[in-house]
Design a protein around this motif. Structure first.
Motif, PDB file in Angstrom:
ATOM      1  N   ASP A 105       0.826  -1.203   0.000  1.00  0.00           N
ATOM      2  CA  ASP A 105       0.000   0.000   0.000  1.00  0.00           C
ATOM      3  C   ASP A 105       0.865   1.261   0.000  1.00  0.00           C
ATOM      4  O   ASP A 105       2.084   1.203  -0.178  1.00  0.00           O
ATOM      5  CB  ASP A 105      -0.956  -0.024   1.205  1.00  0.00           C
ATOM      6  N   ARG A 106       0.218   2.381   0.229  1.00  0.00           N
ATOM      7  CA  ARG A 106       0.904   3.676   0.245  1.00  0.00           C
ATOM      8  C   ARG A 106       1.960   3.733   1.357  1.00  0.00           C
ATOM      9  O   ARG A 106       3.010   4.356   1.194  1.00  0.00           O
ATOM     10  CB  ARG A 106      -0.108   4.803   0.405  1.00  0.00           C
ATOM     11  N   ASN A 107       1.688   3.093   2.487  1.00  0.00           N
ATOM     12  CA  ASN A 107       2.670   3.086   3.581  1.00  0.00           C
ATOM     13  C   ASN A 107       3.964   2.391   3.162  1.00  0.00           C
ATOM     14  O   ASN A 107       5.062   2.827   3.536  1.00  0.00           O
ATOM     15  CB  ASN A 107       2.096   2.401   4.826  1.00  0.00           C
ATOM     16  N   LEU A 108       3.842   1.319   2.400  1.00  0.00           N
ATOM     17  CA  LEU A 108       5.021   0.617   1.902  1.00  0.00           C
ATOM     18  C   LEU A 108       5.796   1.513   0.931  1.00  0.00           C
ATOM     19  O   LEU A 108       7.028   1.611   1.006  1.00  0.00           O
ATOM     20  CB  LEU A 108       4.630  -0.702   1.228  1.00  0.00           C
ATOM     21  N   ALA A 109       5.094   2.175   0.035  1.00  0.00           N
ATOM     22  CA  ALA A 109       5.745   3.081  -0.917  1.00  0.00           C
ATOM     23  C   ALA A 109       6.463   4.209  -0.187  1.00  0.00           C
ATOM     24  O   ALA A 109       7.586   4.582  -0.554  1.00  0.00           O
ATOM     25  CB  ALA A 109       4.709   3.642  -1.894  1.00  0.00           C
ATOM     26  N   THR A 110       5.846   4.749   0.857  1.00  0.00           N
ATOM     27  CA  THR A 110       6.477   5.805   1.654  1.00  0.00           C
ATOM     28  C   THR A 110       7.727   5.280   2.347  1.00  0.00           C
ATOM     29  O   THR A 110       8.771   5.950   2.359  1.00  0.00           O
ATOM     30  CB  THR A 110       5.484   6.366   2.697  1.00  0.00           C
ATOM     31  N   LEU A 111       7.649   4.076   2.908  1.00  0.00           N
ATOM     32  CA  LEU A 111       8.810   3.474   3.553  1.00  0.00           C
ATOM     33  C   LEU A 111       9.956   3.313   2.562  1.00  0.00           C
ATOM     34  O   LEU A 111      11.103   3.646   2.863  1.00  0.00           O
ATOM     35  CB  LEU A 111       8.445   2.117   4.171  1.00  0.00           C
ATOM     36  N   LEU A 112       9.660   2.801   1.370  1.00  0.00           N
ATOM     37  CA  LEU A 112      10.699   2.613   0.353  1.00  0.00           C
ATOM     38  C   LEU A 112      11.354   3.947  -0.007  1.00  0.00           C
ATOM     39  O   LEU A 112      12.582   4.036  -0.128  1.00  0.00           O
ATOM     40  CB  LEU A 112      10.115   1.947  -0.890  1.00  0.00           C
ATOM     41  N   LYS A 113      10.574   4.991  -0.173  1.00  0.00           N
ATOM     42  CA  LYS A 113      11.133   6.311  -0.491  1.00  0.00           C
ATOM     43  C   LYS A 113      11.982   6.825   0.662  1.00  0.00           C
ATOM     44  O   LYS A 113      13.096   7.319   0.452  1.00  0.00           O
ATOM     45  CB  LYS A 113      10.013   7.296  -0.806  1.00  0.00           C
ATOM     46  N   ASP A 114      11.472   6.722   1.882  1.00  0.00           N
ATOM     47  CA  ASP A 114      12.229   7.168   3.060  1.00  0.00           C
ATOM     48  C   ASP A 114      13.536   6.386   3.202  1.00  0.00           C
ATOM     49  O   ASP A 114      14.582   6.970   3.524  1.00  0.00           O
ATOM     50  CB  ASP A 114      11.408   7.002   4.339  1.00  0.00           C
ATOM     51  N   MET A 115      13.475   5.084   2.958  1.00  0.00           N
ATOM     52  CA  MET A 115      14.690   4.269   3.048  1.00  0.00           C
ATOM     53  C   MET A 115      15.712   4.731   2.018  1.00  0.00           C
ATOM     54  O   MET A 115      16.899   4.853   2.332  1.00  0.00           O
ATOM     55  CB  MET A 115      14.367   2.779   2.849  1.00  0.00           C
ATOM     56  N   HIS A 116      15.262   4.967   0.799  1.00  0.00           N
ATOM     57  CA  HIS A 116      16.186   5.406  -0.245  1.00  0.00           C
ATOM     58  C   HIS A 116      16.794   6.768   0.108  1.00  0.00           C
ATOM     59  O   HIS A 116      18.012   6.958   0.009  1.00  0.00           O
ATOM     60  CB  HIS A 116      15.495   5.454  -1.611  1.00  0.00           C
ATOM     61  N   ASP A 117      15.962   7.709   0.544  1.00  0.00           N
ATOM     62  CA  ASP A 117      16.463   9.030   0.943  1.00  0.00           C
ATOM     63  C   ASP A 117      17.483   8.917   2.069  1.00  0.00           C
ATOM     64  O   ASP A 117      18.525   9.582   2.046  1.00  0.00           O
ATOM     65  CB  ASP A 117      15.311   9.936   1.384  1.00  0.00           C
ATOM     66  N   THR A 118      17.194   8.070   3.041  1.00  0.00           N
ATOM     67  CA  THR A 118      18.086   7.874   4.183  1.00  0.00           C
ATOM     68  C   THR A 118      19.403   7.261   3.739  1.00  0.00           C
ATOM     69  O   THR A 118      20.484   7.698   4.164  1.00  0.00           O
ATOM     70  CB  THR A 118      17.403   6.982   5.249  1.00  0.00           C
ATOM     71  N   MET A 119      19.333   6.256   2.874  1.00  0.00           N
ATOM     72  CA  MET A 119      20.530   5.580   2.375  1.00  0.00           C
ATOM     73  C   MET A 119      21.410   6.563   1.600  1.00  0.00           C
ATOM     74  O   MET A 119      22.620   6.629   1.828  1.00  0.00           O
ATOM     75  CB  MET A 119      20.127   4.412   1.490  1.00  0.00           C
TER      76      MET A 119
ATOM     77  N   ALA B  82      12.020 -11.669  -5.648  1.00  0.00           N
ATOM     78  CA  ALA B  82      11.443 -10.753  -4.665  1.00  0.00           C
ATOM     79  C   ALA B  82      10.192 -10.142  -5.281  1.00  0.00           C
ATOM     80  O   ALA B  82       9.900 -10.358  -6.460  1.00  0.00           O
ATOM     81  CB  ALA B  82      12.450  -9.666  -4.300  1.00  0.00           C
ATOM     82  N   GLN B  83       9.504  -9.390  -4.471  1.00  0.00           N
ATOM     83  CA  GLN B  83       8.307  -8.715  -4.957  1.00  0.00           C
ATOM     84  C   GLN B  83       8.588  -7.229  -5.175  1.00  0.00           C
ATOM     85  O   GLN B  83       9.407  -6.629  -4.479  1.00  0.00           O
ATOM     86  CB  GLN B  83       7.158  -8.903  -3.964  1.00  0.00           C
ATOM     87  N   GLU B  84       7.878  -6.679  -6.163  1.00  0.00           N
ATOM     88  CA  GLU B  84       7.895  -5.240  -6.431  1.00  0.00           C
ATOM     89  C   GLU B  84       6.982  -4.564  -5.407  1.00  0.00           C
ATOM     90  O   GLU B  84       6.228  -5.231  -4.693  1.00  0.00           O
ATOM     91  CB  GLU B  84       7.348  -4.963  -7.839  1.00  0.00           C
ATOM     92  N   ARG B  85       6.976  -3.248  -5.404  1.00  0.00           N
ATOM     93  CA  ARG B  85       6.122  -2.515  -4.455  1.00  0.00           C
ATOM     94  C   ARG B  85       4.636  -2.744  -4.698  1.00  0.00           C
ATOM     95  O   ARG B  85       3.818  -2.500  -3.822  1.00  0.00           O
ATOM     96  CB  ARG B  85       6.454  -1.033  -4.427  1.00  0.00           C
ATOM     97  N   ASP B  86       4.266  -3.255  -5.906  1.00  0.00           N
ATOM     98  CA  ASP B  86       2.858  -3.568  -6.184  1.00  0.00           C
ATOM     99  C   ASP B  86       2.523  -5.042  -5.935  1.00  0.00           C
ATOM    100  O   ASP B  86       1.416  -5.492  -6.195  1.00  0.00           O
ATOM    101  CB  ASP B  86       2.485  -3.182  -7.619  1.00  0.00           C
ATOM    102  N   GLY B  87       3.507  -5.809  -5.443  1.00  0.00           N
ATOM    103  CA  GLY B  87       3.268  -7.212  -5.105  1.00  0.00           C
ATOM    104  C   GLY B  87       3.676  -8.207  -6.177  1.00  0.00           C
ATOM    105  O   GLY B  87       3.727  -9.402  -5.922  1.00  0.00           O
ATOM    106  N   ARG B  88       3.944  -7.731  -7.406  1.00  0.00           N
ATOM    107  CA  ARG B  88       4.371  -8.650  -8.476  1.00  0.00           C
ATOM    108  C   ARG B  88       5.753  -9.222  -8.167  1.00  0.00           C
ATOM    109  O   ARG B  88       6.629  -8.513  -7.683  1.00  0.00           O
ATOM    110  CB  ARG B  88       4.429  -7.919  -9.835  1.00  0.00           C
ATOM    111  N   TRP B  89       5.921 -10.502  -8.488  1.00  0.00           N
ATOM    112  CA  TRP B  89       7.209 -11.178  -8.280  1.00  0.00           C
ATOM    113  C   TRP B  89       8.126 -10.936  -9.470  1.00  0.00           C
ATOM    114  O   TRP B  89       7.666 -10.823 -10.604  1.00  0.00           O
ATOM    115  CB  TRP B  89       7.011 -12.684  -8.101  1.00  0.00           C
ATOM    116  N   TYR B  90       9.409 -10.867  -9.205  1.00  0.00           N
ATOM    117  CA  TYR B  90      10.424 -10.800 -10.258  1.00  0.00           C
ATOM    118  C   TYR B  90      11.628 -11.631  -9.836  1.00  0.00           C
ATOM    119  O   TYR B  90      11.788 -11.944  -8.655  1.00  0.00           O
ATOM    120  CB  TYR B  90      10.835  -9.352 -10.558  1.00  0.00           C
TER     121      TYR B  90
END
Length: 163
Positions: free
Chosen positions: A25-39, A110-118
């Motif tokens: 969901d949106r919370n996961l997308a926000t976490l991913l963005k925050d993690m990238h910014d932090t990194m 692994a899964q993408e942020r929308d749940g699809r596997w790759y």
């Protein structure tokens, strides 16, 4: 841009196996963005959710220089090959560097942020970064794999040789 505080060793969240992500969901997308910014703000090339205080199976690798950002949600290692010893560091261990042996090649899914596997295959430095971050999700820290501690002067000398 949200920079989160990086959790430092010896926090127990770093040694706890993470939980599988089930809500994409949106919370996961926000976490991913925050993690990238932090990194990026910390000059890292990878970061795992426990390093920003979230005990879920999410990690990012970004080697920069035109490479794609690898977002790994619920990653699973399918295959590894080879063995290479290289120097590693970790955002949760400021000022600690050491030689760590890891596979040269990894195939993972692994899964993408929308749940699809790759699926993804990686070698060398990219494989090392991916495996380092997956270890974080399993509560395994790189200091437990250090074969030899490397001081900052030796690390800087080695980096100069590469330039």
């Amino acid at each position: 841009m949200t920079i989160r505080t990086i959790v430092k060793h010896p926090s127990t969240i770093l040694t706890t196996k993470t939980k599988k992500v089930i809500k994409f969901d949106r919370n996961l997308a926000t976490l991913l963005k925050d993690m990238h910014d932090t990194m990026v703000d910390s000059d890292g090339i990878g970061i795992a959710a426990p390093q920003v205080g979230e005990s879920i199976r999410v990690a990012i690798v970004d080697l920069g220089e035109g490479e794609d950002i690898i977002e790994m949600i619920n990653p699973e290692v399918l295959e590894t090959e080879g063995s290479v010893i290289e120097i590693e560091g970790c955002l949760s261990f400021p000022e600690l560097y050491g030689e760590v042996e890891r596979p040269f090649y990894v195939r993972m899914k692994a899964q993408e942020r929308d749940g699809r596997w790759y699926e993804l295959e990686a070698e060398d430095y990219e494989a090392r970064a991916i495996l380092h971050e997956i270890d974080h999700l399993d509560g395994i820290l790189f200091d437990s794999k250090i074969l030899r501690v490397v001081d900052l002067a030796e690390l800087e000398a080695q980096e100069e040789e590469l330039l």
